[in-house]
Scaffold this active site. Structure first.
Site, PDB file in Angstrom:
ATOM      1  CD  GLU A   1      -3.089  -1.152   1.994  1.00 20.23           C
ATOM      2  OE1 GLU A   1      -2.895  -1.076   3.211  1.00 20.23           O
ATOM      3  OE2 GLU A   1      -4.215  -1.163   1.472  1.00 20.23           O
TER       4      GLU A   1
ATOM      5  CD  GLU B   1      -3.728  -6.936   3.221  1.00 25.56           C
ATOM      6  OE1 GLU B   1      -4.714  -6.381   3.745  1.00 25.56           O
ATOM      7  OE2 GLU B   1      -2.613  -6.408   3.150  1.00 25.56           O
TER       8      GLU B   1
HETATM    9  C1  GAL Z   1      -5.143  -3.588   4.304  1.00 29.10           C
HETATM   10  C2  GAL Z   1      -3.744  -3.480   4.833  1.00 29.10           C
HETATM   11  C3  GAL Z   1      -3.539  -4.261   6.097  1.00 29.10           C
HETATM   12  C4  GAL Z   1      -4.660  -3.977   7.054  1.00 29.10           C
HETATM   13  C5  GAL Z   1      -5.972  -4.312   6.418  1.00 29.10           C
HETATM   14  C6  GAL Z   1      -7.132  -3.971   7.289  1.00 29.10           C
HETATM   15  O1  GAL Z   1      -5.428  -2.520   3.500  1.00 29.10           O
HETATM   16  O2  GAL Z   1      -2.811  -3.901   3.885  1.00 29.10           O
HETATM   17  O3  GAL Z   1      -2.309  -3.913   6.639  1.00 29.10           O
HETATM   18  O4  GAL Z   1      -4.640  -2.627   7.358  1.00 29.10           O
HETATM   19  O5  GAL Z   1      -6.136  -3.556   5.257  1.00 29.10           O
HETATM   20  O6  GAL Z   1      -7.123  -4.616   8.485  1.00 29.10           O
END
Ligand code: GAL
Length: 990
Positions: free
Chosen positions: A419, A486
């Site tokens: 990010e 993620e």
């Molecule tokens: C993503 C990020 C993670 C965490 C997650 C939300 O955008 O990469 O580090 O913040 O969202 O829990």
């Protein structure tokens, strides 16, 4: 040779540079009177300053208006560390280096008053040559650590903001001929069976090294030398071995076979001066036809993102933590870890090599707050972007990671950070990875926001893309394979609908899996005002700004106990799928390399939840194959009427590194009914005898042998159930349409969108009470019959058309059949739950279930649950999510007994064909809803029983607005009936 400097150091703290003791590093400055601090460890967890949790914003947002590269000056804690040490005798006369494995975020080093160096990048080692500054006797090492530095602009990860020397520190020395760099390539040829080994060596000192030589031996896992070569270093101090290793055993997560490369460096006289053992795994990772393949096979990442975290030590985690983590990850069928969002301690990669875990190794780069503000993409001052002045420090982070980690077979992918938006700087980093290390692929998700830099990533990687978006991508004839770096945001009660992702694995070749967010809650142990420890989140340390409980998204709680969400993860991530039936077990071995040879097949047959037959046998299925193992259930085991479940499991025959013998690797279930002539009809016989009915002015009483039941026209409900002398109803049953909002519910603003159901649950009116005896009406004040029914109609202000009726039929044996009917209206928000809820005294503190379990489950998270009998104390039923919320539900409830310490209590049964959902808890939905921490919950006086026709799913696509999938919601205009029978339980004699 190493000498650890871990332990107590002298320490002084200042909130900013102006307040620090400037001359502390000098030899004439005496700091023996300073306090002690533990190294490794964070400053903020040892009594100085405090931790702060923020997600995307920079931690000084709103407090200091700095923009890159400036840093806050007013609040920038400085930790001055001093360590006095004597050089171990074995090191004297040798060059001596110091290695700091991790210091956050920047530091200066002095030895004996002289300046040694400066470093940034919290998550890779920094090493300095101390030789010129060392003296005999006591040496004074001084380290000045700044929490904030230019590096902080690149370290805006979503985590607790700490500082200090948080990984180990040690001195080391090297011999005269020292291999300063070693690069191992253990590759496979096109047959994926024969190995080719390249070992590049570079000595520290050039020139003098030409006379040195090196023996390289390749040993297999049993220690047998399978290859030996000898070579000489050249003028540059380099030597390369490039040898065919013949047929080798390959490395994969399924079969992490490691060889050892033993290097013996000899001086001109042939005397051994340095010996090195480097583990190596032969494997080949490549893109074939747009598909990522390991050793020629399409790989699917069953992954998880992992922060290094310990609830007492923060990111300063221990070996024990890592061992626990790797075992837990392996035991639950995960095969991959993304080191979100920084390089981990070296030991972690060694464990991944050894235990078998695929790794996305992510460099320490996140500049989230510079381009995304409150969710909106706004890159006006994004760094590093295209700014050449950031190139050096960003590239340095990439080089440090690659050079440290390049020899680990487990690392398949380099990640250019998290990010940080997109631009030239990161593109250059990705090209550096590619050029330096063609044997791995490069990952970067940020190009999603700026396709101009698409070339930065070899694969399409997204975060929190919904199943439909992923399908859209996969069906658009894409140029790259897909992973979710993620997905499944596991905050609080979540992970619902995960099957919608795993189902894509077999449908789309280019779908190559995902990484759950995330492994462990980042909550910290703190004491409440009564001195009791609890797991605290952002804001609990008076840290502001903060993002509160957003730090808790783990499938493991911060105290390293497994959350109930794991049940689903373990099931949906299993490589081997089992489909049992009465006649056999179909085994689909989805492993890429491993047969089921190491596993035994266990089959259990349960009737109404109790085992009636079991079998343990062999079932060898090769990787990628499907086979059916025939099953001969003895006739005697299935002749009785009832509900049967076949539990088929593959279990480890012998202990592995990561699990005990008997550990279940795969599971499958089938449920079927056997009906006999006697129970062929669904209708259960009416109990013999009769009930006595008294219709008073206010109450209706129904009694019989050993029981008496009272309904109140005034209260509008069942108000008393007395079995023997025991009063079961502490608070009468009432319709319930609200559940304590989960984190995901809060993300969808459930309170705002559907708050009418909260109100409806608290305020209702009983509009009608109707008594019938048998099928007749009642005549006179008292009557008797085989059974009596009292029905209540309720009205709710949310709509005068909405109907909810609860009818209680009392039989002569004291059982009460409870039928609830909801008839909805269109135009209202979806309902969180349609249920009846009542309270018993908290004396009834024990539960036994015949339901889907054993862990909590929901309609969108029940794949991992199985039908069986299990028991729990009531206090164990709510899950300790960081913020109290709905938890502990079980779907598919056929039977639930709630008893006191004597074994007396009440049971609830439902037809297997129409089971209910139940939640038993010490707390009501409203008590949970009102508490932000477990310690805010009231003292326990009741056991709250909630029986639902249906509860909406928990969702899990994300926690900031993703709705629960359509098939798992409850539309307001639905019609729903559910029924169950309450009866007395007496196990006092058991
Ligand atoms: C993503 C990020 C993670 C965490 C997650 C939300 O955008 O990469 O580090 O913040 O969202 O829990």
């Amino acid at each position: 040779m190493r000498s650890s400097l871990n332990g107590n150091w002298k320490f002084s703290y200042a909130t900013n540079a102006a307040g620090r003791i400037e001359s502390f590093y000098r030899t004439d400055y005496d700091c023996h009177g300073w306090e002690d601090i533990q190294v490794p460890g964070h400053i903020q967890l040892q009594g100085w300053g405090g931790p702060q949790y923020v997600n995307t914003m920079y931690p000084w947002d709103g407090l200091d208006g700095v923009r890159p590269p400036a840093i806050p000056e007013e609040y920038n804690p400085v930790g001055s560390y001093v360590k006095h040490f004597r050089l171990p005798e074995t090191m004297t006369g040798q060059p001596v280096y110091i290695s700091f494995q991790g210091v956050e975020s920047a530091f200066y080093v002095w030895l004996n008053g002289e300046f040694v160096g400066y470093a940034e990048d919290s998550f890779t080692p920094s090493e300095f040559d101390l030789t010129p500054f060392l003296k005999e006797g006591e040496n004074k090492l001084a380290v000045e650590v700044y929490q904030r530095s230019t590096g902080s602009w690149l370290e805006d990860q979503d985590f607790w903001r700490f500082s200090g020397i948080f990984r180990e520190v040690y001195l080391y020395t090297v011999p005269q001929h020292h291999v300063r760099d070693l690069r191992v390539l253990a590759e496979l040829d096109d047959s994926y069976t024969a190995g080719r080994l390249t070992v590049d060596l570079e000595l520290l000192k050039q020139g003098i090294s030409a006379s040195a030589s090196v023996l390289m031996e390749l040993k297999d896992a049993s220690g047998e030398v399978v290859l030996a070569e000898h070579g000489h270093f050249d003028e540059q101090g380099k030597h390369s071995f490039a040898v065919d290793a013949g047929i080798v055993k390959t490395w994969s997560a399924e079969r992490p076979y490691l060889y050892s490369i033993c290097l013996s460096v000899m001086d001109a006289d042939g005397v051994l001066v340095e010996a090195i053992v480097q583990k190596a795994g032969f494997r080949r990772f490549e893109m074939i036809d747009k598909v990522m393949c390991l050793n020629g096979k399409r790989i699917v990442f069953k992954g998880v993102n992992r922060h290094e975290f310990n609830s007492r030590r923060g990111r300063s985690i221990t070996k024990e933590d890592m061992l626990w983590d790797i075992k837990t990850i392996k035991q639950n069928n995960m095969n991959a870890v993304r080191t979100s969002h920084y390089p981990n301690q070296t030991l972690w990669y060694e464990l991944c090599d050894e235990y078998g875990i695929y790794v996305i190794d992510e460099m320490n780069l996140e500049s989230h707050g510079s381009w995304q503000k409150m969710g909106a993409v706004e890159p006006s001052w994004n760094i590093p972007g295209d700014h050449p002045e950031w190139q050096g420090s960003v590239m340095d982070r990439a080089v440090s990671m690659l050079e440290r980690d390049k020899n680990h077979p487990s690392i398949l992918i380099w990640s250019c950070g998290n990010e940080s938006y997109a631009g030239e700087v990161i593109l250059n980093v990705s090209n550096y990875f590619r050029e330096t290390d063609p044997g791995r692929l490069v990952h970067y998700e940020g190009v999603f926001h700026n396709r101009k830099f698409d070339a930065t990533s070899d694969m399409e990687s997204r975060m929190y893309a919904k199943p439909a978006d992923i399908i859209e991508y996969l069906e658009s004839n894409p140029g790259k394979p897909y992973i979710s770096c993620e997905y499944m945001h596991a905050m609080g009660n979540s992970i619902g609908g995960m099957h919608k992702y795993t189902e894509l694995e077999d449908k789309y070749k280019l779908y190559q899996g995902g990484f759950i967010w995330d492994y462990i809650d980042q909550s910290l142990v703190k004491k409440d005002r009564y001195g009791r420890e609890y797991l605290a989140y952002g804001g609990d340390f008076d840290d502001r700004p903060t993002d509160y409980s957003f730090c808790g998204n783990g499938i493991v709680f911060a105290d390293r106990t497994v959350t109930p969400k794991m049940q689903e993860v373990k099931f949906l991530y299993q490589n081997i799928k089992l489909e049992p039936s009465r006649f056999g077990v179909k085994i689909k071995n989805g492993n890429l390399f491993e047969s089921t040879e190491k596993l035994a097949l266990s089959v259990r047959l349960l009737r109404n939840g109790h085992e009636v037959y079991s079998w343990l046998g062999e079932a060898r299925v090769e990787a990628g194959d499907v086979a059916v193992v025939p099953l001969e259930l003895p006739d005697s085991s299935v002749h009785e009427a009832g509900e049967y479940a076949i539990h088929a499991a593959l279990v480890l025959k012998e202990a592995e590194l990561w699990a005990e013998a008997g550990h279940e690797v795969a599971f499958g279930e089938a449920v079927f009914e056997v009906s006999s002539a006697a129970n062929a009809s669904e209708v259960s016989p009416i109990p013999a005898g009769s009930v006595r009915v008294v219709e008073g002015d206010v109450n209706i009483g129904v009694s019989g042998n050993g029981f008496s039941i009272l309904f109140s026209k005034q209260v509008g409900s069942l108000v008393s159930v007395r079995y023997g002398n025991r009063e079961m109803i502490a608070v009468p049953p009432a319709p319930l349409f609200w559940r304590a909002a989960t984190d995901n519910d809060k993300g969808t603003q459930l309170g705002y969108e559907a708050g009418v159901w909260y109100a409806a649950s608290l305020a209702r009116r009983c509009t009608n009470v109707k008594l019938t005896v048998d099928d007749e009406g009642i005549s006179g004040i008292t009557a008797s019959g085989a059974y009596a029914t009292v029905a209540f109609d309720y009205a709710f202000s949310v709509s005068d058309k909405l109907q909810f009726r609860v009818a209680y039929t009392v039989y002569a044996d004291g059982s009460i059949r409870v039928r609830s009917g909801y008839k909805g209206v269109p135009g209202l928000p979806n309902l969180p739950i349609v249920a009846l809820s009542f309270k018993l005294s908290a004396d009834y503190d024990h539960t036994e279930w015949y339901a889907m379990g054993p862990e909590e489950n929901y309609i969108d998270r029940a794949f991992g649950a199985r039908l069986g009998v299990f028991s729990r104390k009531v206090e164990q039923l709510p899950s300790p999510y960081l913020v109290p919320q709905e938890s502990g539900n079980r779907t598919g409830v056929r039977r639930l007994a709630i008893t006191d310490s004597r074994g007396l209590g009440i049971s609830l049964t439902a037809a297997p064909s129409a089971p209910v959902e139940c939640n038993v808890s010490p707390y009501t939905a409203f008590e949970l809803e009102n508490a932000a921490h477990a310690w805010e919950l009231p003292a326990v006086h009741y056991t709250v029983v909630t029986v639902a026709g249906r509860q909406m799913g928990v969702g899990g696509d994300d926690s900031w607005g993703a709705p629960v999938h359509d098939e798992y919601v409850i539309p307001s205009d639905c019609e729903m009936t559910f029924e169950f029978v309450l009866s007395a339980v007496d196990r006092s004699a058991e």
